[in-house]
Design an enzyme around this catalytic site. Structure first.
Site, PDB file in Angstrom:
ATOM      1  N   GLU A  28       1.029  -1.239 -14.185  1.00  0.00           N
ATOM      2  CA  GLU A  28       2.217  -1.699 -13.439  1.00  0.00           C
ATOM      3  C   GLU A  28       1.776  -2.479 -12.220  1.00  0.00           C
ATOM      4  O   GLU A  28       2.368  -3.490 -11.858  1.00  0.00           O
ATOM      5  CB  GLU A  28       3.078  -0.496 -13.024  1.00  0.00           C
ATOM      6  N   GLU A  29       0.699  -1.993 -11.590  1.00  0.00           N
ATOM      7  CA  GLU A  29       0.251  -2.603 -10.343  1.00  0.00           C
ATOM      8  C   GLU A  29      -0.322  -4.007 -10.544  1.00  0.00           C
ATOM      9  O   GLU A  29      -0.546  -4.737  -9.592  1.00  0.00           O
ATOM     10  CB  GLU A  29      -0.776  -1.698  -9.647  1.00  0.00           C
ATOM     11  N   ASP A  81       2.644   6.837  -5.123  1.00  0.00           N
ATOM     12  CA  ASP A  81       2.772   5.628  -5.960  1.00  0.00           C
ATOM     13  C   ASP A  81       1.699   5.634  -7.041  1.00  0.00           C
ATOM     14  O   ASP A  81       0.605   5.136  -6.806  1.00  0.00           O
ATOM     15  CB  ASP A  81       2.654   4.393  -5.076  1.00  0.00           C
ATOM     16  N   HIS A 105       5.336   4.545 -13.969  1.00  0.00           N
ATOM     17  CA  HIS A 105       3.986   4.005 -14.146  1.00  0.00           C
ATOM     18  C   HIS A 105       2.970   5.031 -13.674  1.00  0.00           C
ATOM     19  O   HIS A 105       3.142   5.694 -12.654  1.00  0.00           O
ATOM     20  CB  HIS A 105       3.805   2.633 -13.481  1.00  0.00           C
ATOM     21  N   HIS A 137      -0.067   1.965  -1.060  1.00  0.00           N
ATOM     22  CA  HIS A 137      -1.205   1.183  -1.570  1.00  0.00           C
ATOM     23  C   HIS A 137      -2.471   1.349  -0.728  1.00  0.00           C
ATOM     24  O   HIS A 137      -3.303   0.453  -0.678  1.00  0.00           O
ATOM     25  CB  HIS A 137      -0.839  -0.308  -1.688  1.00  0.00           C
ATOM     26  N   ASP A 178       9.678   5.298  -9.734  1.00  0.00           N
ATOM     27  CA  ASP A 178       8.471   4.755  -9.117  1.00  0.00           C
ATOM     28  C   ASP A 178       8.568   5.030  -7.620  1.00  0.00           C
ATOM     29  O   ASP A 178       9.382   4.418  -6.937  1.00  0.00           O
ATOM     30  CB  ASP A 178       8.397   3.246  -9.405  1.00  0.00           C
TER      31      ASP A 178
HETATM   32  N1  TRP Z   1       6.495  -0.797  -7.798  1.00  0.00           N
HETATM   33  C1  TRP Z   1       5.983  -1.062  -6.485  1.00  0.00           C
HETATM   34  C2  TRP Z   1       4.526  -0.734  -6.515  1.00  0.00           C
HETATM   35  O1  TRP Z   1       4.106   0.014  -7.335  1.00  0.00           O
HETATM   36  C3  TRP Z   1       6.659  -0.238  -5.419  1.00  0.00           C
HETATM   37  C4  TRP Z   1       8.004  -0.729  -5.120  1.00  0.00           C
HETATM   38  C5  TRP Z   1       8.319  -1.606  -4.184  1.00  0.00           C
HETATM   39  C6  TRP Z   1       9.203  -0.371  -5.772  1.00  0.00           C
HETATM   40  N2  TRP Z   1       9.665  -1.837  -4.195  1.00  0.00           N
HETATM   41  C7  TRP Z   1      10.213  -1.105  -5.151  1.00  0.00           C
HETATM   42  C8  TRP Z   1       9.508   0.474  -6.809  1.00  0.00           C
HETATM   43  C9  TRP Z   1      11.528  -0.983  -5.564  1.00  0.00           C
HETATM   44  C10 TRP Z   1      10.818   0.599  -7.223  1.00  0.00           C
HETATM   45  C11 TRP Z   1      11.833  -0.137  -6.598  1.00  0.00           C
HETATM   46  O2  TRP Z   1       3.795  -1.235  -5.736  1.00  0.00           O
HETATM   47 ZN    ZN Z   2       2.293   0.517  -6.282  1.00  0.00          ZN
END
Ligand code: TRP
Ligand code: ZN
Ligand code: CA
Length: 435
Positions: A168-169, A134, A122, A284, A197
């Site tokens: 994605e967020e 991220d 993402h 974040h 990610d």
């Molecule tokens: N995708 C989440 C985000 O963008 C981050 C995340 C949390 C994550 N746990 C995960 C990504 C496990 C991959 C696998 O906030």
């Molecule tokens: Zn994130």
């Protein structure tokens, strides 16, 4: 690595010209990439992409979030690199929270169109920061892997596709949009989707998604080869874009270096870093900038991506196979008797395959309650999944591989599901056998 690729191809051509490969030459060119090892992905290039994403955020109010100028500028940056490298790119738009979102899809020309290997990340950040770990990290590493495919002029057996997801967020919005608009016939062509990610966390762990066994093994083999221990990813299964693919039955895998969870003493022992501290203290938040990256983690994970794309992308594609499916819903009584759903196979000869694929789609509010078996026509049971009081996730959406070579192919195959604990309930939504 780029050099050895072209040298090898030059050697094959020279032999063919000399007539030494008379009939062997076409075979050699039909699977030219089979013996080519993945290149080392230059970490400096990956970091240069991160600097560009940081600049984009800085120039656009400090973030690259969905609906903001910094997101579209990020898309434009990645797209221009891919277009210049010979990819066929397309921008897919969708609407979320009243704003236009974008997915970027890049196809590397060639490979078997019926066997698609996709890698993605993402590209959006949250609005509170630049989102460099991220998920600039996954976005930049996937971009640099795609550019390495171009530099090598790789001729994979599978068709390679790369994707950068929007929003994605906001709940995996872009990747859900992508899979939802794919016709079923297109979905079935995916041999796998690889998700990245957060792969440069400043206090990193080395986590591999526990999903498709072949993909998982490919990543684990890479880390074993460089002597880095890994753990199974448990910080929220389904919390990134691979969930969108997994939910429509596409085999998935991926890598992760940790978000807000705390690194344990045992983890600090094996990976270094600081125990008692989050894998990413800037998760974040506004400090997720270019200083929020562990270069070693980013380097290893980037090389692991290339290893997986080269390994999985150049293996012999498995032909699609014949699918036998039952899509009728069967309610599963709470803490009750087992129920079954039948798929009848007819007109085949001999036994079932040694790698019979059993695709299961069970909707349930607590999957730990469920015991799932495949019953062969003669009644032999193959356990697909046991119950577990700690497995609190919902649904069983998975493809299991069963050695069914001792079973006659033809006959009535059953999926047997029993709910062995009170309160949570569900249904068999559909299931299928692929011969
Ligand atoms: N995708 C989440 C985000 O963008 C981050 C995340 C949390 C994550 N746990 C995960 C990504 C496990 C991959 C696998 O906030
Ligand atoms: Zn994130
Ligand atoms: Ca139950």
């Amino acid at each position: 690595m780029t050099l050895s690729v072209s040298r090898r191809m030059a050697a094959v051509t020279a032999l063919a010209v000399a007539g030494l490969l008379a009939s062997a030459a076409p075979a050699a060119t039909a699977s030219p990439a089979a013996a080519v090892a993945a290149p080392d992905i230059p970490i400096a290039n990956v970091k240069a992409h991160l600097s560009q994403l940081q600049t984009i955020a800085t120039n656009n109010g400090g973030n690259r979030a969905h609906g903001r100028a910094g997101y579209k500028a990020s898309i434009d940056y990645v797209k221009a690199k891919l277009d210049a490298a010979g990819f066929t790119t397309s921008l897919q738009t969708f609407t979320s929270s009243g704003a236009t979102g974008y997915n970027l899809i890049a196809d590397w020309p060639g490979g078997d169109p019926n066997s698609v290997l996709m890698a993605g990340a993402h590209l959006d950040s949250v609005s509170s920061g630049a989102g460099i770990n991220d998920n600039g990290s996954g976005s930049a590493a996937v971009l640099e892997t795609a550019l390495a495919v171009s530099r090598a002029q790789l001729q994979p057996t599978k068709h390679l596709r790369f994707g950068w997801w929007g929003a994605e967020e906001l709940g995996l919005v872009g990747s859900k949009h992508y899979v939802n608009q794919l016709p079923a016939a297109e979905r079935s062509k995916f041999s796998g989707y690889l998700n990245f990610d957060m792969i440069g966390s400043p206090n990193p762990g080395y986590f591999v998604y526990d999903d498709d066994p072949a993909i998982e093994k490919t990543f684990k083999d890479y880390f074993a080869g460089i002597g880095v221990p890994t753990e199974i990813e448990t910080e929220g299964d389904g919390r990134s874009d691979h969930a969108s693919f997994k939910n429509v039955g596409i085999p998935v895998g991926g890598l992760f270096t940790g978000a807000s969870r705390t690194k344990s003493a045992a983890q600090a022992q094996k990976w270094g870093g600081t125990s008692g501290q989050a894998f990413d203290r800037c998760y974040h938040s506004s400090c997720d900038t270019t200083t929020n990256i562990n270069d070693t983690a980013l380097d290893r994970n980037s090389d692991a991506i290339a290893h997986a794309v080269w390994t999985l992308g150049t293996e012999t594609p498995v032909p699609p196979g014949d699918v036998y499916e039952n899509t009728a819903d069967v309610a599963i009584p709470d803490n009750g008797a087992a129920v079954t759903s039948t798929v009848t196979v007819a007109g085949r000869t001999g036994n079932a395959p040694a790698a019979l694929k059993v695709g299961v789609d069970i909707k349930h509010t607590w999957r730990g309650d469920l015991v799932v078996d495949l019953l062969a026509p003669d009644g032999t049971a193959y356990r697909l999944k046991s119950s577990s009081s700690s497995d609190s996730a919902d649904n069983v959406i998975a493809t299991y591989t069963v050695n069914a070579s001792a079973e006659a192919a033809n006959g009535a195959w059953k999926l047997r599901v029993q709910d062995v604990a009170a309160q949570d309930i569900g249904k068999i939504d559909s299931w299928k056998l692929t011969f």
